[in-house]
Design an enzyme around this catalytic site. Structure first.
Site, PDB file in Angstrom:
ATOM      1  N   ASP A   1       0.766  -1.243   0.000  1.00  0.00           N
ATOM      2  CA  ASP A   1       0.000   0.000   0.000  1.00  0.00           C
ATOM      3  C   ASP A   1       0.797   1.294   0.000  1.00  0.00           C
ATOM      4  OD1 ASP A   1      -1.923  -1.919   0.362  1.00  0.00           O
ATOM      5  OD2 ASP A   1      -2.691  -1.166   2.252  1.00  0.00           O
TER       6      ASP A   1
ATOM      7  N   ASN B   1      -3.552  -8.396  -5.554  1.00  0.00           N
ATOM      8  CA  ASN B   1      -4.868  -7.783  -5.449  1.00  0.00           C
ATOM      9  C   ASN B   1      -4.743  -6.279  -5.339  1.00  0.00           C
ATOM     10  OD1 ASN B   1      -5.396  -6.775  -2.403  1.00  0.00           O
ATOM     11  ND2 ASN B   1      -4.011  -8.526  -2.400  1.00  0.00           N
TER      12      ASN B   1
ATOM     13  N   GLU C   1      -7.563  -3.248  -3.875  1.00  0.00           N
ATOM     14  CA  GLU C   1      -8.888  -2.905  -3.394  1.00  0.00           C
ATOM     15  C   GLU C   1      -9.222  -1.480  -3.831  1.00  0.00           C
ATOM     16  OE1 GLU C   1     -10.541  -3.728   0.972  1.00  0.00           O
ATOM     17  OE2 GLU C   1      -9.185  -2.027   0.865  1.00  0.00           O
TER      18      GLU C   1
ATOM     19  N   GLU D   1      -7.611   5.248  -4.483  1.00  0.00           N
ATOM     20  CA  GLU D   1      -6.438   5.776  -3.785  1.00  0.00           C
ATOM     21  C   GLU D   1      -5.196   5.660  -4.662  1.00  0.00           C
ATOM     22  OE1 GLU D   1      -7.178   5.471   0.950  1.00  0.00           O
ATOM     23  OE2 GLU D   1      -7.000   3.540  -0.070  1.00  0.00           O
TER      24      GLU D   1
END
Length: 760
Positions: free
Chosen positions: A457, A532, A534, A538
């Site tokens: 992230d 992945n 999500e 963002e």
């Protein structure tokens, strides 16, 4: 547990003068290491080369430190993470030194002791109570060398969308080339015969000695050994002596009759892949060219075959063959040739929505004062993610206050943002960034959601920092100078979206999968379903931050990088998260959107809740002037929200502000009616404010929704339309007056360092 997410998923730095010079070339800041090398100064700030006490870097799933698993050939190169194949280098599980399933599309792969499993899943399953569709990796073939039993697998090389896994057991070696869009697997083998193990007895439909066609588990493959070799089929084993050569290849065929076509390219081995892009400002378009490098292992053919994803072939005029492949992203079309080019219209972005007379100045000022008057405008945030969200929240208020003429509030907000950014950009305080030379990454501490131990992230977290810094740069150019605090902003950019391939500290475009057209969240790709992502929104936030930062600082390279990333990922989101054309998801998958895209498919879910409001909202937040691309498919927004109400059993309650703002991109009147009826009873989402929601909904109710069919010769311009009346808006970051020309012929004169609005 947070309100927003739960967990998703060496060598020490010795910064030489040469490395410092390389960093200076990218950031514009000369980095001179201190004698102890504990702190690396960058302008007025810096980062540490050592993690803060009590913190951790990358680990396996039980907390043991891990190092990148690469061969000596690439040991001195910045290691990629957050890719479709990252489990080759980041071994998340101590009992698996090989890899997780890797979804290249059309082929899937998994490294095992005896070689490389290869599959082509054409049948899907719908699992998780109907929430997830997946095309699961199943091995049709395992490519290897006779007798190979390797104790591990490492990465021996990589390029923009290919990778080279490497096996060795001391006597035998195997090196493969695999990649996105490659129907071929290229193998280099030594120490034994080429050996392919099949899943069940193969059906041979063509045999020409060194070239045979076989059907395994319903899929058709061409097997290509060097000239003079002969494949021998015995049960589930297919082998061939390689003679004096060391290569063979395998291709998945769209149908048996394609064998002759594919045979032409069997010995033209792919050795690399590279994207290039060009932002044509006058046309308002981005052109991207995707090129494969090849080498003829025998003969003179250097062409090849590529399979294009839907987001690519929709925007390419290059000639395709009549064949197609099945994939979790819809049909992949096939092209003969080493390269293809896409051309896409650039979605406009704005630092603030157009100025209108639809707002009550007193009400807006009261909402802004509510934030500034709180005990803690950062709401207790301490880690990179939550601090980022608060920085983003305050940054959106800066431009609203400026538009309203409230310079006192604007400057107070800017002060809050600067202070917090400077705290993070300074070593030794409650928060700092630390460079990990083993993993070629910059991690912020306190970390969160695996941004440290899993390298997850970074593009999500740092997007907010870059966006907030871009807003600061809009109003304070001196703060954004490389010699001040801009150098540290560029360090975050180099970590997440480095535009340089020759940077010695950070990999090229870490989080962005160039061929897949979107980013990946997990640093290690340690899942059976692949990698992945999500919150695609963002990820977009980083691209928009790059456009605004580059525009504000005069860095056209970063601006154009942001334009390429935004334009490409916006189309991938449209196709794969929202299925806007209704051509991607399986016909019996009952959800019109997914909250998460996986290598194997997609899921109507989030990492932390099954609540429909968050599933639908996670790919909307944060709402900014970079969210306008979502208005391209207003029908998709309407289907999205109708499904939400259906799944929710009534109107949405949580994240109402986000979802009203999303609705306003398609139907501003309905969004305003719902917002007005609520009468401020809602609880703002953690990255939202009442001021921003009020400004967004009432502005768009006045101007109408974005008209994304009209482009401009500036990336920071947009058009809105209501009842046939158009509102044109643009921001000029430069120091001189600018005339923006829109594709419908309208022009808008924008003063220096200002926004302008016109009704044409």
């Amino acid at each position: 547990m947070s309100q927003h997410r739960v967990t998703r998923r060496g060598r020490r730095i010795g910064l030489t003068v040469a490395a410092a010079a390389t960093a200076a070339a990218v950031t514009g800041v000369m980095v001179i290491p201190s004698a102890s090398a504990a702190e690396v100064p960058v302008g007025n700030g810096g980062y540490s080369d050592t993690r803060p006490p009590g913190t951790s870097g990358p680990t396996d799933n039980v907390g043991n430190p891990v190092l990148p698993q690469v061969t000596d050939a690439v040991a001195d190169q910045p290691v990629p993470t957050n890719d479709w194949w990252s489990s080759l280098v980041f071994k998340r599980y101590g009992d698996n030194p090989y890899s997780q399933p890797m979804y290249g599309h059309p082929l899937t792969y998994q490294a095992v002791a005896g070689g490389l499993e290869v599959g082509y899943p054409t049948d899907y399953s719908i699992v998780g109570e109907g929430r997830q569709y997946e095309y699961v990796h199943t091995a049709d073939l395992t490519l290897g060398v006779s007798g190979l039993n390797s104790g591990d697998v490492k990465a021996d090389g990589w390029s923009d969308w290919t990778v080279n896994p490497y096996w060795s057991d001391g006597d035998r070696e195997l090196r493969a080339t695999i990649g996105h869009g490659l129907p071929f697997v290229y193998a280099e083998a030594s120490g034994g015969d080429a050996e392919i193990t099949t899943n069940g007895t193969p059906e041979v439909f063509s045999d020409d000695g060194n070239i045979i066609g076989v059907t395994v588990a319903g899929n058709h493959y061409g097997l290509f050994a060097p000239s003079g070799s002969d494949w021998n089929v015995s049960g589930t084993s297919i082998s061939a002596g390689l003679g004096g050569a060391d290569y063979y290849s395998v291709a998945v065929l769209p149908e048996p009759e394609a064998l002759d076509t594919y045979s032409q390219y069997a010995f033209s081995f792919v050795t690399g892949s590279e994207v290039s892009w060009d932002y044509d400002t006058d046309a308002g378009e981005v052109r991207a060219t995707y090129t494969l490098e090849t080498e003829a292992r025998e003969g003179s053919e250097t062409g090849t075959i590529q399979a294009l994803y839907r987001h690519q072939w929709l925007h390419s005029d290059d000639t395709m063959l009549d064949y197609e492949y099945v994939s979790p992203r819809g049909a992949m079309k096939i092209r003969e040739g080493n390269s293809f080019t896409t051309s896409q219209s650039v979605p406009g972005v704005l630092p603030v929505l157009p100025e209108t007379d639809a707002l009550d100045d007193g009400r807006l000022a009261g909402y802004i004062a509510e934030v500034l008057g709180s005990d803690d405008p950062f709401e207790g945030a301490v880690d990179t993610y939550w601090t980022g969200k608060q920085l983003g929240k305050l940054a959106q208020l800066v431009t609203i206050a400026d538009q309203a003429g409230d310079t006192a509030s604007r400057d107070e907000l800017l002060g809050l943002i600067k202070d917090r950014l400077e705290e993070w950009f300074t070593v030794g305080g409650p928060a700092e960034f630390s460079y990990d030379s083993d993993w070629s990454t910059l991690t912020g501490y306190p970390a969160s959601y695996g941004s440290d131990t899993e390298l997850n992230d970074h593009h999500f977290h740092y997007s907010y920092f870059v966006m907030a810094a871009a807003i600061v740069a809009q109003f304070d150019a001196s703060w954004a100078e490389d010699s001040a605090w801009g150098g540290m902003v560029k360090e975050l950019i180099r970590d997440t979206a480095n535009p340089a391939r020759d940077d010695e500290q950070y990999p090229f475009l870490r989080g962005f999968d160039i061929y897949a057209g979107h980013s990946w969240a997990a640093g290690h790709q340690g899942f059976a379903a692949g990698n992945n992502q999500e919150s695609s929104s963002e990820s977009i936030n980083l691209s928009v931050g790059l456009i605004m930062w580059g525009s504000a600082t005069g860095d056209d390279e970063l601006r154009d990088l942001g334009v390429y990333l935004l334009t490409t990922e916006a189309e991938s989101i449209r196709q794969y998260w929202f299925d806007a054309d209704q051509e991607v998801y399986p016909s019996d998958y009952e959800h019109p959107i997914v909250g998460m895209v996986w290598g194997s498919g997609g899921a109507y879910s989030t990492w932390w809740t099954a609540n429909p409001e968050e599933i639908h909202g996670i790919n909307v937040l944060p709402v900014t002037g970079g969210s306008l691309h979502l208005a391209t498919d207003k029908g998709a927004i309407e289907r999205n929200l109708e499904h939400l109400v259906e799944q929710n059993g009534g109107p949405f309650e949580e994240w109402r502000d986000l979802l009203w703002e999303f609705q306003a991109l398609a139907d501003p009147d309905a969004a305003k009616a719902a917002y007005d009826a609520d009468n401020d009873a809602y609880e703002p989402e953690a990255g939202e404010t009442r001021a921003h929601t009020y400004h967004w909904i009432h502005t768009m109710a006045a101007t109408g929704a974005p008209n994304t069919d009209i482009t401009a010769d500036s990336p920071t311009a947009a058009v809105f339309e209501r009842d046939g009346n158009r509102t044109y808006a643009a921001h000029n970051y430069s120091g001189s007056e600018q005339t923006v020309t829109f594709s419908d012929g309208t022009t808008l004169t924008v003063p220096a360092q200002s926004s302008a609005t016109s009704n044409g």
